[in-house]
Design a protein around this motif. Structure first.
Motif, PDB file in Angstrom:
ATOM      1  N   LEU A  24      -5.724   9.375  -0.805  1.00 58.77           N
ATOM      2  CA  LEU A  24      -7.186   9.308  -0.731  1.00 58.77           C
ATOM      3  C   LEU A  24      -7.600   8.005  -0.073  1.00 58.77           C
ATOM      4  O   LEU A  24      -6.990   6.967  -0.287  1.00 58.77           O
ATOM      5  CB  LEU A  24      -7.815   9.396  -2.127  1.00 58.77           C
ATOM      6  N   ASP A  25      -8.661   8.086   0.691  1.00 60.84           N
ATOM      7  CA  ASP A  25      -9.153   6.893   1.368  1.00 60.84           C
ATOM      8  C   ASP A  25     -10.678   6.919   1.339  1.00 60.84           C
ATOM      9  O   ASP A  25     -11.294   7.943   1.625  1.00 60.84           O
ATOM     10  CB  ASP A  25      -8.644   6.889   2.811  1.00 60.84           C
ATOM     11  N   LEU A  26     -11.263   5.785   0.955  1.00 64.85           N
ATOM     12  CA  LEU A  26     -12.717   5.647   0.979  1.00 64.85           C
ATOM     13  C   LEU A  26     -13.108   5.107   2.337  1.00 64.85           C
ATOM     14  O   LEU A  26     -12.811   3.969   2.684  1.00 64.85           O
ATOM     15  CB  LEU A  26     -13.181   4.701  -0.133  1.00 64.85           C
ATOM     16  N   VAL A  27     -13.740   5.969   3.138  1.00 63.88           N
ATOM     17  CA  VAL A  27     -14.145   5.608   4.495  1.00 63.88           C
ATOM     18  C   VAL A  27     -15.666   5.556   4.523  1.00 63.88           C
ATOM     19  O   VAL A  27     -16.322   6.601   4.471  1.00 63.88           O
ATOM     20  CB  VAL A  27     -13.626   6.631   5.527  1.00 63.88           C
ATOM     21  N   GLU A  28     -16.180   4.336   4.566  1.00 56.70           N
ATOM     22  CA  GLU A  28     -17.619   4.096   4.536  1.00 56.70           C
ATOM     23  C   GLU A  28     -18.262   4.842   3.382  1.00 56.70           C
ATOM     24  O   GLU A  28     -18.187   4.393   2.260  1.00 56.70           O
ATOM     25  CB  GLU A  28     -18.254   4.434   5.884  1.00 56.70           C
ATOM     26  N   THR A  29     -18.858   5.992   3.596  1.00 61.87           N
ATOM     27  CA  THR A  29     -19.570   6.683   2.514  1.00 61.87           C
ATOM     28  C   THR A  29     -18.991   8.059   2.199  1.00 61.87           C
ATOM     29  O   THR A  29     -19.704   8.941   1.726  1.00 61.87           O
ATOM     30  CB  THR A  29     -21.056   6.835   2.856  1.00 61.87           C
ATOM     31  N   TYR A  30     -17.701   8.236   2.424  1.00 61.92           N
ATOM     32  CA  TYR A  30     -17.080   9.490   2.013  1.00 61.92           C
ATOM     33  C   TYR A  30     -15.603   9.303   1.727  1.00 61.92           C
ATOM     34  O   TYR A  30     -15.002   8.331   2.147  1.00 61.92           O
ATOM     35  CB  TYR A  30     -17.318  10.601   3.041  1.00 61.92           C
ATOM     36  N   ILE A  31     -15.055  10.261   0.975  1.00 60.94           N
ATOM     37  CA  ILE A  31     -13.645  10.233   0.600  1.00 60.94           C
ATOM     38  C   ILE A  31     -12.876  11.179   1.506  1.00 60.94           C
ATOM     39  O   ILE A  31     -13.273  12.321   1.691  1.00 60.94           O
ATOM     40  CB  ILE A  31     -13.468  10.693  -0.867  1.00 60.94           C
ATOM     41  N   GLU A  32     -11.791  10.693   2.060  1.00 60.83           N
ATOM     42  CA  GLU A  32     -10.904  11.539   2.852  1.00 60.83           C
ATOM     43  C   GLU A  32      -9.645  11.831   2.050  1.00 60.83           C
ATOM     44  O   GLU A  32      -9.109  10.949   1.401  1.00 60.83           O
ATOM     45  CB  GLU A  32     -10.490  10.833   4.149  1.00 60.83           C
ATOM     46  N   VAL A  33      -9.191  13.072   2.111  1.00 66.58           N
ATOM     47  CA  VAL A  33      -7.948  13.487   1.460  1.00 66.58           C
ATOM     48  C   VAL A  33      -6.986  13.900   2.564  1.00 66.58           C
ATOM     49  O   VAL A  33      -7.302  14.778   3.359  1.00 66.58           O
ATOM     50  CB  VAL A  33      -8.182  14.683   0.507  1.00 66.58           C
ATOM     51  N   ASP A  34      -5.816  13.254   2.614  1.00 66.45           N
ATOM     52  CA  ASP A  34      -4.898  13.597   3.703  1.00 66.45           C
ATOM     53  C   ASP A  34      -3.734  14.465   3.223  1.00 66.45           C
ATOM     54  O   ASP A  34      -3.688  14.874   2.067  1.00 66.45           O
ATOM     55  CB  ASP A  34      -4.417  12.343   4.445  1.00 66.45           C
ATOM     56  N   ASP A  35      -2.810  14.728   4.114  1.00 70.72           N
ATOM     57  CA  ASP A  35      -1.701  15.651   3.855  1.00 70.72           C
ATOM     58  C   ASP A  35      -0.730  15.178   2.783  1.00 70.72           C
ATOM     59  O   ASP A  35       0.072  15.971   2.289  1.00 70.72           O
ATOM     60  CB  ASP A  35      -0.923  15.904   5.147  1.00 70.72           C
ATOM     61  N   LYS A  36      -0.768  13.912   2.420  1.00 68.66           N
ATOM     62  CA  LYS A  36       0.149  13.391   1.407  1.00 68.66           C
ATOM     63  C   LYS A  36      -0.241  13.844   0.004  1.00 68.66           C
ATOM     64  O   LYS A  36       0.528  13.694  -0.933  1.00 68.66           O
ATOM     65  CB  LYS A  36       0.187  11.863   1.460  1.00 68.66           C
ATOM     66  N   CYS A  37      -1.427  14.409  -0.156  1.00 70.05           N
ATOM     67  CA  CYS A  37      -1.918  14.845  -1.465  1.00 70.05           C
ATOM     68  C   CYS A  37      -0.986  15.916  -2.046  1.00 70.05           C
ATOM     69  O   CYS A  37      -0.651  16.887  -1.379  1.00 70.05           O
ATOM     70  CB  CYS A  37      -3.332  15.409  -1.334  1.00 70.05           C
ATOM     71  N   SER A  38      -0.565  15.695  -3.311  1.00 67.21           N
ATOM     72  CA  SER A  38       0.318  16.647  -3.980  1.00 67.21           C
ATOM     73  C   SER A  38      -0.436  17.536  -4.958  1.00 67.21           C
ATOM     74  O   SER A  38       0.166  18.294  -5.711  1.00 67.21           O
ATOM     75  CB  SER A  38       1.424  15.898  -4.719  1.00 67.21           C
ATOM     76  N   ASN A  39      -1.743  17.416  -4.975  1.00 70.11           N
ATOM     77  CA  ASN A  39      -2.599  18.212  -5.872  1.00 70.11           C
ATOM     78  C   ASN A  39      -2.280  17.966  -7.346  1.00 70.11           C
ATOM     79  O   ASN A  39      -2.331  18.885  -8.152  1.00 70.11           O
ATOM     80  CB  ASN A  39      -2.491  19.704  -5.552  1.00 70.11           C
TER      81      ASN A  39
END
Length: 59
Positions: A24-39
């Motif tokens: 997860l990454d906080l980019v300015e005013t939103y959260i991005e979820v990338d492919d590394k997420c294992s749920n």
């Protein structure tokens, strides 16, 4: 799959700090979820706003 309700998110970054895979990454005013997420869903449990949700993938 983790979904983020951007209208509920308070951009506190609590979810980012607990993610064991750094997906997860906080980019300015939103959260991005990338492919590394294992749920794993840890981020959904710490979100004080209830903005994150673990949604089962349909296959």
């Amino acid at each position: 799959m983790i979904t983020v309700n951007r209208y509920r998110c308070g951009y506190c970054g609590a979810c980012v700090s607990v993610c064991p895979r750094d997906a997860l990454d906080l980019v300015e005013t939103y959260i991005e979820v990338d492919d590394k997420c294992s749920n794993c869903g840890i981020c959904t449990k710490v979100c004080p706003m209830g903005a994150l949700e673990l949604v089962e993938d349909e296959e």
